[in-house]
Design an enzyme around this catalytic site. Structure first.
Site, PDB file in Angstrom:
ATOM      1  N   GLY A   1      12.666  -8.102  34.908  1.00  0.00           N
ATOM      2  CA  GLY A   1      13.987  -7.637  35.349  1.00  0.00           C
ATOM      3  C   GLY A   1      14.985  -7.692  34.198  1.00  0.00           C
ATOM      4  O   GLY A   1      14.645  -7.398  33.053  1.00  0.00           O
TER       5      GLY A   1
ATOM      6  N   GLN B   1       9.468  -4.860  32.888  1.00  0.00           N
ATOM      7  CA  GLN B   1       9.830  -4.535  34.274  1.00  0.00           C
ATOM      8  C   GLN B   1       9.750  -5.778  35.173  1.00  0.00           C
ATOM      9  O   GLN B   1      10.641  -6.043  35.974  1.00  0.00           O
ATOM     10  CB  GLN B   1       8.874  -3.434  34.785  1.00  0.00           C
ATOM     11  CG  GLN B   1       9.375  -2.693  35.988  1.00  0.00           C
ATOM     12  CD  GLN B   1      10.583  -1.812  35.665  1.00  0.00           C
ATOM     13  OE1 GLN B   1      10.844  -1.496  34.512  1.00  0.00           O
ATOM     14  NE2 GLN B   1      11.347  -1.453  36.690  1.00  0.00           N
TER      15      GLN B   1
ATOM     16  N   ARG C   1      -7.409  -0.258  10.218  1.00  0.00           N
ATOM     17  CA  ARG C   1      -6.912   0.302  11.479  1.00  0.00           C
ATOM     18  C   ARG C   1      -7.345  -0.546  12.680  1.00  0.00           C
ATOM     19  O   ARG C   1      -6.576  -0.709  13.626  1.00  0.00           O
ATOM     20  CB  ARG C   1      -7.390   1.743  11.645  1.00  0.00           C
ATOM     21  CG  ARG C   1      -6.493   2.719  10.921  1.00  0.00           C
ATOM     22  CD  ARG C   1      -6.964   4.147  11.033  1.00  0.00           C
ATOM     23  NE  ARG C   1      -6.029   5.031  10.323  1.00  0.00           N
ATOM     24  CZ  ARG C   1      -6.342   6.227   9.873  1.00  0.00           C
ATOM     25  NH1 ARG C   1      -7.554   6.724  10.047  1.00  0.00           N
ATOM     26  NH2 ARG C   1      -5.431   6.962   9.246  1.00  0.00           N
TER      27      ARG C   1
ATOM     28  N   GLY D   1       3.115  12.177   5.460  1.00  0.00           N
ATOM     29  CA  GLY D   1       2.875  11.011   6.309  1.00  0.00           C
ATOM     30  C   GLY D   1       1.514  11.179   6.952  1.00  0.00           C
ATOM     31  O   GLY D   1       0.493  10.766   6.404  1.00  0.00           O
ATOM     32  N   SER D   2       1.497  11.869   8.105  1.00  0.00           N
ATOM     33  CA  SER D   2       0.212  12.116   8.769  1.00  0.00           C
ATOM     34  C   SER D   2      -0.700  12.981   7.895  1.00  0.00           C
ATOM     35  O   SER D   2      -1.917  12.793   7.879  1.00  0.00           O
ATOM     36  CB  SER D   2       0.435  12.806  10.117  1.00  0.00           C
ATOM     37  OG  SER D   2       1.034  11.905  11.016  1.00  0.00           O
TER      38      SER D   2
ATOM     39  N   SER E   1      -0.887   7.697  16.666  1.00  0.00           N
ATOM     40  CA  SER E   1      -1.852   7.896  17.761  1.00  0.00           C
ATOM     41  C   SER E   1      -2.404   9.319  17.743  1.00  0.00           C
ATOM     42  O   SER E   1      -3.604   9.533  17.972  1.00  0.00           O
ATOM     43  CB  SER E   1      -1.178   7.629  19.114  1.00  0.00           C
ATOM     44  OG  SER E   1      -0.825   6.271  19.205  1.00  0.00           O
TER      45      SER E   1
ATOM     46  N   PHE F   1       0.890  -1.177   0.000  1.00  0.00           N
ATOM     47  CA  PHE F   1       0.000   0.000   0.000  1.00  0.00           C
ATOM     48  C   PHE F   1       0.921   1.218   0.000  1.00  0.00           C
ATOM     49  O   PHE F   1       1.605   1.470   0.993  1.00  0.00           O
ATOM     50  CB  PHE F   1      -0.832  -0.064   1.287  1.00  0.00           C
ATOM     51  CG  PHE F   1      -1.883   0.987   1.483  1.00  0.00           C
ATOM     52  CD1 PHE F   1      -3.140   0.866   0.906  1.00  0.00           C
ATOM     53  CD2 PHE F   1      -1.647   2.083   2.313  1.00  0.00           C
ATOM     54  CE1 PHE F   1      -4.135   1.803   1.144  1.00  0.00           C
ATOM     55  CE2 PHE F   1      -2.643   3.032   2.559  1.00  0.00           C
ATOM     56  CZ  PHE F   1      -3.889   2.886   1.969  1.00  0.00           C
ATOM     57  N   ALA F   2       0.974   1.932  -1.125  1.00  0.00           N
ATOM     58  CA  ALA F   2       1.977   3.005  -1.266  1.00  0.00           C
ATOM     59  C   ALA F   2       1.312   4.372  -1.192  1.00  0.00           C
ATOM     60  O   ALA F   2       0.914   4.942  -2.215  1.00  0.00           O
ATOM     61  CB  ALA F   2       2.755   2.828  -2.561  1.00  0.00           C
TER      62      ALA F   2
ATOM     63  N   GLU G   1      -0.073   3.501   9.733  1.00  0.00           N
ATOM     64  CA  GLU G   1      -1.522   3.551   9.440  1.00  0.00           C
ATOM     65  C   GLU G   1      -2.253   4.601  10.282  1.00  0.00           C
ATOM     66  O   GLU G   1      -3.375   4.386  10.722  1.00  0.00           O
ATOM     67  CB  GLU G   1      -2.162   2.160   9.581  1.00  0.00           C
ATOM     68  CG  GLU G   1      -1.761   1.246   8.443  1.00  0.00           C
ATOM     69  CD  GLU G   1      -2.367  -0.122   8.504  1.00  0.00           C
ATOM     70  OE1 GLU G   1      -3.580  -0.213   8.718  1.00  0.00           O
ATOM     71  OE2 GLU G   1      -1.609  -1.095   8.342  1.00  0.00           O
TER      72      GLU G   1
HETATM   73  N1  COS Z   1     -13.882   7.619   4.808  1.00  0.00           N
HETATM   74  C1  COS Z   1     -14.418   8.241   3.734  1.00  0.00           C
HETATM   75  N2  COS Z   1     -14.142   9.525   3.424  1.00  0.00           N
HETATM   76  C2  COS Z   1     -13.288  10.175   4.230  1.00  0.00           C
HETATM   77  C3  COS Z   1     -12.690   9.585   5.353  1.00  0.00           C
HETATM   78  C4  COS Z   1     -13.030   8.258   5.637  1.00  0.00           C
HETATM   79  N3  COS Z   1     -12.526   7.639   6.689  1.00  0.00           N
HETATM   80  N4  COS Z   1     -11.890  10.492   5.974  1.00  0.00           N
HETATM   81  C5  COS Z   1     -11.977  11.611   5.257  1.00  0.00           C
HETATM   82  N5  COS Z   1     -12.813  11.428   4.202  1.00  0.00           N
HETATM   83  C6  COS Z   1     -13.207  12.418   3.213  1.00  0.00           C
HETATM   84  C7  COS Z   1     -13.831  13.598   3.946  1.00  0.00           C
HETATM   85  O1  COS Z   1     -15.208  13.381   4.164  1.00  0.00           O
HETATM   86  C8  COS Z   1     -13.545  14.744   3.006  1.00  0.00           C
HETATM   87  O2  COS Z   1     -14.488  14.778   1.937  1.00  0.00           O
HETATM   88  P1  COS Z   1     -15.725  15.845   1.953  1.00  0.00           P
HETATM   89  O3  COS Z   1     -15.067  17.196   1.999  1.00  0.00           O
HETATM   90  O4  COS Z   1     -16.437  15.550   0.679  1.00  0.00           O
HETATM   91  O5  COS Z   1     -16.513  15.536   3.179  1.00  0.00           O
HETATM   92  C9  COS Z   1     -12.201  14.381   2.395  1.00  0.00           C
HETATM   93  O6  COS Z   1     -12.062  12.963   2.542  1.00  0.00           O
HETATM   94  C10 COS Z   1     -11.054  15.084   3.091  1.00  0.00           C
HETATM   95  O7  COS Z   1     -11.119  14.788   4.480  1.00  0.00           O
HETATM   96  P2  COS Z   1     -10.418  15.683   5.606  1.00  0.00           P
HETATM   97  O8  COS Z   1     -10.749  17.127   5.360  1.00  0.00           O
HETATM   98  O9  COS Z   1     -10.722  15.096   6.931  1.00  0.00           O
HETATM   99  O10 COS Z   1      -8.876  15.481   5.218  1.00  0.00           O
HETATM  100  P3  COS Z   1      -7.553  15.937   5.943  1.00  0.00           P
HETATM  101  O11 COS Z   1      -6.546  16.240   4.879  1.00  0.00           O
HETATM  102  O12 COS Z   1      -7.834  16.971   6.977  1.00  0.00           O
HETATM  103  O13 COS Z   1      -7.031  14.559   6.633  1.00  0.00           O
HETATM  104  C11 COS Z   1      -6.474  13.057   8.426  1.00  0.00           C
HETATM  105  C12 COS Z   1      -7.452  14.070   7.772  1.00  0.00           C
HETATM  106  C13 COS Z   1      -5.329  13.702   9.165  1.00  0.00           C
HETATM  107  C14 COS Z   1      -7.373  12.310   9.379  1.00  0.00           C
HETATM  108  C15 COS Z   1      -5.936  12.081   7.343  1.00  0.00           C
HETATM  109  O14 COS Z   1      -5.007  12.727   6.516  1.00  0.00           O
HETATM  110  C16 COS Z   1      -5.261  10.855   7.937  1.00  0.00           C
HETATM  111  O15 COS Z   1      -5.904   9.880   8.326  1.00  0.00           O
HETATM  112  N6  COS Z   1      -3.912  10.872   7.984  1.00  0.00           N
HETATM  113  C17 COS Z   1      -3.121   9.729   8.373  1.00  0.00           C
HETATM  114  C18 COS Z   1      -2.758   8.985   7.144  1.00  0.00           C
HETATM  115  C19 COS Z   1      -2.086   7.742   7.456  1.00  0.00           C
HETATM  116  O16 COS Z   1      -2.673   6.846   8.019  1.00  0.00           O
HETATM  117  N7  COS Z   1      -0.805   7.675   7.036  1.00  0.00           N
HETATM  118  C20 COS Z   1      -0.046   6.504   7.179  1.00  0.00           C
HETATM  119  C21 COS Z   1       0.203   5.942   5.815  1.00  0.00           C
HETATM  120  S1  COS Z   1      -0.542   4.448   5.525  1.00  0.00           S
HETATM  121  S2  COS Z   1       0.633   3.173   6.365  1.00  0.00           S
END
Ligand code: COS
Length: 391
Positions: free
Chosen positions: A346, A343, A249, A139-140, A373, A131-132, A370
């Site tokens: 030991g 712990q 997740r 990242g986040s 936290s 999954f790329a 993924e």
């Molecule tokens: N399921 C379906 N749609 C989703 C969704 C979900 N779980 N999460 C977000 N969306 C949709 C939103 O509804 C939004 O669309 P609408 O504007 O039409 O409603 C769109 O996607 C953008 O969502 P959002 O504004 O929440 O995006 P952000 O860029 O703010 O991202 C986080 C939110 C931080 C939660 C997200 O980027 C995330 O999960 N980051 C971590 C990524 C990750 O796991 N990285 C590790 C790599 S994989 S090993």
């Protein structure tokens, strides 16, 4: 033997209970001998270990639970599998999980033709999947990714760099997220199927980590894939990524639960066997306090993990909140359970190669990959705020 009383909870059907027994029997018989003596310190040794585990899981038919060839994914079975494998071998859990995450976008959002072309080969263990999504600057904040895909006649041309890609270098199938530009940010991304041998795809570096797993940085230089390599709609890639993560997740929480259960079992054994001040450790109230905390954390994590899995299997359209809670709590609390186990052991707890030392290294990455936290907290808070605003 680990506590199995949770299988009586109403989240499960009899089929789940029978499956958990079968897998436990297989894991106890197969995994200790399979992983004994494996070399996890060189890339070649690690890759060979992963291949042997992949073949064993494929031959036994367990990969079909991560890669549904006929019918939908059953998230409770996914979680039971990850929990059980993690108790026996972190690498076996990793190999199983990646087949699911790497094909998740196809299983959940792909066409029948895409499923037929890839799922049977991944379910048999012939092909490893990846999954790329992550990039050096994304990242986040996944929506900040910079890899591009542009249409050129009948093909898509992909350029960019991906990093922290599990199975990078050994996968025969990559699902790659790239910017296709329909809109700025999250609404301009798409998901593509890229075969591992596609010309222009190369491994830039292998990334060594504290609990060795195949992990790499990949470069895509004018990688050409056919028009039908697109998963879902152009511009729908962020939903594909997040929808896949919503399913997987809770399974990361399940793996953490498996590590925590193993640490707890080792601690119970240690407390009964080790003498201190003329009596077993288990008679010291301070030790009992640790054991009680561990027991509560393990059960609470299991409740959140299997609640999320049950909700998805019961047809909930979105389990974003439940999955984020399961991952956050189970991974953070497993870290604390394992730390307490170290712990209680030991000096033995930090001896290289001891069971709890291995668990201490295995658990850390689960609080990061993924969705770290911290990201899970953002997701949970946003869901709570949105819920309150709509009531
Ligand atoms: N399921 C379906 N749609 C989703 C969704 C979900 N779980 N999460 C977000 N969306 C949709 C939103 O509804 C939004 O669309 P609408 O504007 O039409 O409603 C769109 O996607 C953008 O969502 P959002 O504004 O929440 O995006 P952000 O860029 O703010 O991202 C986080 C939110 C931080 C939660 C997200 O980027 C995330 O999960 N980051 C971590 C990524 C990750 O796991 N990285 C590790 C790599 S994989 S090993």
């Amino acid at each position: 033997m680990a506590d199995r009383s949770f299988l009586d909870w109403p989240f499960f059907r009899d089929g789940h209970r029978a499956f958990a027994d079968d897998l436990e029997g297989w894991a106890a018989k197969t995994l200790p001998t399979l992983v004994a003596g494996q070399d996890h310190h060189s890339d070649a040794g690690l890759d060979a270990s992963c291949r042997s585990i992949l073949v064993a899981l494929g031959d036994a038919g367990f990969l079909r639970n991560a890669v549904p060839v006929d019918g939908p994914l059953d998230v409770r079975t996914l979680c039971l599998t990850r929990e059980t494998l993690a108790r026996w071998s972190g690498l076996a859990d990793f190999v199983f999980a990646m087949q699911g995450l790497g094909t998740g976008p196809i299983s959940l959002f792909g066409t029948d033709a895409q499923k037929a072309a890839w799922l049977p080969r991944v379910a048999s263990g012939e092909v490893a999947a990846a999954f790329a999504l992550s990039e050096p600057e994304a990242g986040s904040d996944a929506a900040a990714l910079r890899t591009t895909a542009r249409q050129d006649g009948d093909v898509w041309v992909i350029d960019g760099t991906k990093t922290w890609i599990s199975n990078g270098g050994i996968a025969g199938l990559y699902v790659v997220f790239a910017r296709t530009g329909e809109a700025p940010g999250a609404k301009g991304l798409s998901a593509f199927i890229v075969p591992g041998d596609a010309p222009g795809l190369s491994v830039v570096e292998r990334i060594p980590v504290i609990a060795p797993h195949p992990l790499a940085t990949l470069r895509f230089q004018s990688v050409r894939v056919p028009r039908d390599a697109l998963i879902g709609e152009a511009g729908g890639g962020f939903r594909v990524a997040m929808g896949t993560l919503d399913v997987f997740r809770s399974t990361v929480g399940a793996a953490a639960l498996g590590f925590a259960r193993r640490a707890f079992d080792e601690s119970l054994k240690r407390a009964a066997e080790r003498e201190l001040f003329g009596a077993p450790l288990s008679e010291l109230q301070m030790v009992q306090g640790h054991l009680a905390d561990m027991a509560v954390k393990v059960d609470a994590a299991a409740l959140l993990v299997y609640r999320a899995a049950w909700a998805k299997d019961s047809g909930a359209p979105r389990v974003t909140r439940e999955a984020a809670m399961a991952k956050l709590f189970a991974t953070d609390e497993a870290q604390s359970v394992i730390d307490a186990a170290v712990q209680l052991h030991g000096g033995e707890g930090v001896r290289s190669g001891s069971v709890v030392e291995g668990l201490y290294r295995e658990i850390r990455a689960l609080r990061i990959y993924e969705g770290a936290s911290d990201v899970q907290k953002v997701v949970i808070a946003r869901q709570a705020l949105a819920g309150a605003a709509s009531r």
